[in-house]
Design a protein around this motif. Structure first.
Motif, short mmCIF file in Angstrom:
data_model
loop_
_atom_site.label_atom_id
_atom_site.label_comp_id
_atom_site.label_asym_id
_atom_site.label_seq_id
_atom_site.Cartn_x
_atom_site.Cartn_y
_atom_site.Cartn_z
N ASP A 138 0.81 -1.23 0.00
CA ASP A 138 0.00 0.00 0.00
C ASP A 138 0.84 1.28 0.00
N TYR A 139 2.16 1.13 -0.15
CA TYR A 139 3.05 2.28 -0.30
C TYR A 139 3.52 2.33 -1.75
N VAL A 140 3.28 3.43 -2.42
CA VAL A 140 3.67 3.57 -3.83
C VAL A 140 4.69 4.69 -3.94
N MET A 141 5.83 4.37 -4.57
CA MET A 141 6.87 5.38 -4.82
C MET A 141 6.90 5.71 -6.30
N VAL A 180 5.98 9.62 -2.35
CA VAL A 180 5.45 8.42 -1.72
C VAL A 180 3.98 8.64 -1.40
N THR A 181 3.15 7.71 -1.89
CA THR A 181 1.72 7.73 -1.59
C THR A 181 1.40 6.55 -0.68
N SER A 182 0.73 6.81 0.44
CA SER A 182 0.43 5.76 1.41
C SER A 182 -0.92 6.05 2.06
N PRO A 183 -1.42 5.11 2.85
CA PRO A 183 -2.67 5.38 3.58
C PRO A 183 -2.57 6.60 4.49
N MET A 184 -1.34 6.99 4.82
CA MET A 184 -1.14 8.15 5.70
C MET A 184 -1.17 9.47 4.93
N GLY A 185 -1.12 9.40 3.58
CA GLY A 185 -1.08 10.61 2.78
C GLY A 185 0.08 10.61 1.82
#
Length: 210
Positions: A138-141, A180-185
């Motif tokens: 769920d982390y996209v770089m 970086v895109t993640s559930p945290m923002g």
């Protein structure tokens, strides 16, 4: 009689020369489809975690596919300008890691005496990097940079307008800035050392002479 024979010989020689010339590099457009194995270059990060290190090593080896369209600059010449799309692809644990290149460039591709083609090219363009299997799910770089690709190919005649042969390619590029895109923002990372997008490709290619 000798003059007549000489004139007949001269006419046939001119006709043959013209026919031979017209058969060389008669294609105005080339469409090339390539694919094969790819290896990312540059140093690999060592974390001290065996599983993670194996994952990073595995992520550096994948496959590539490439599509190119080239147009002849001058009729009956070996000089072409074109566009190219090339993508490195690795599926790891069901997630995708990719570097995509799109650019414009020059290709020198003479037709050889046996009807085959030799090609060497160089393209300048844009590299888009995407990794959704870096450390955590769920982390996209994502990142992008300018890049250069070059390749050497040899095409054997298969049928009229169709050729097939090996291709060796090299891509150069790097970036220090990643999103970086993640559930945290969303977050932007700036590394001290650049991440290499350079790679080497080896595969097979089909060419269609239009």
């Amino acid at each position: 009689m000798k003059k007549i024979l000489f004139y007949l010989f001269l006419i046939s020689h001119i006709s043959f020369s013209q026919t031979s010339k017209d058969s060389i590099n008669s294609g105005k457009f080339f469409v090339d489809f390539s694919g094969g194995f790819s290896k990312r270059l540059g140093s690999l990060e060592k974390t001290g975690d065996y599983i993670l290190d194996q994952k990073i090593e595995s992520a550096s080896k994948g496959y590539f596919y490439e599509i190119g369209l080239s147009a002849q600059l001058i009729p009956n010449s070996s000089h072409y300008m074109g566009i190219k799309f090339n993508q490195f692809l690795k599926i790891l644990n069901g997630n995708k890691i990719s570097t995509s290149f799109i650019g414009v460039g020059y290709m020198y591709s003479p037709e050889l005496s046996d009807g085959s083609y030799f090609s060497v090219d160089a393209y300048l363009g844009y590299i888009i990097y995407k990794d959704n299997e870096f450390y955590l799910d769920d982390y996209v770089m994502k990142s992008n940079s300018l890049g250069v690709t070059t390749s050497v190919s040899y095409y054997i005649y298969i049928a009229k307008g169709v050729y097939f042969g090996p291709k060796l390619g090299l891509q150069l590029g790097s970036s220090k800035k990643f999103k970086v895109t993640s559930p945290m923002g969303n977050e932007t990372l700036n590394f001290d050392e650049a991440e290499s997008f350079s790679k080497i490709d080896f595969g097979l290619s089909f060419r269609f002479n239009l």
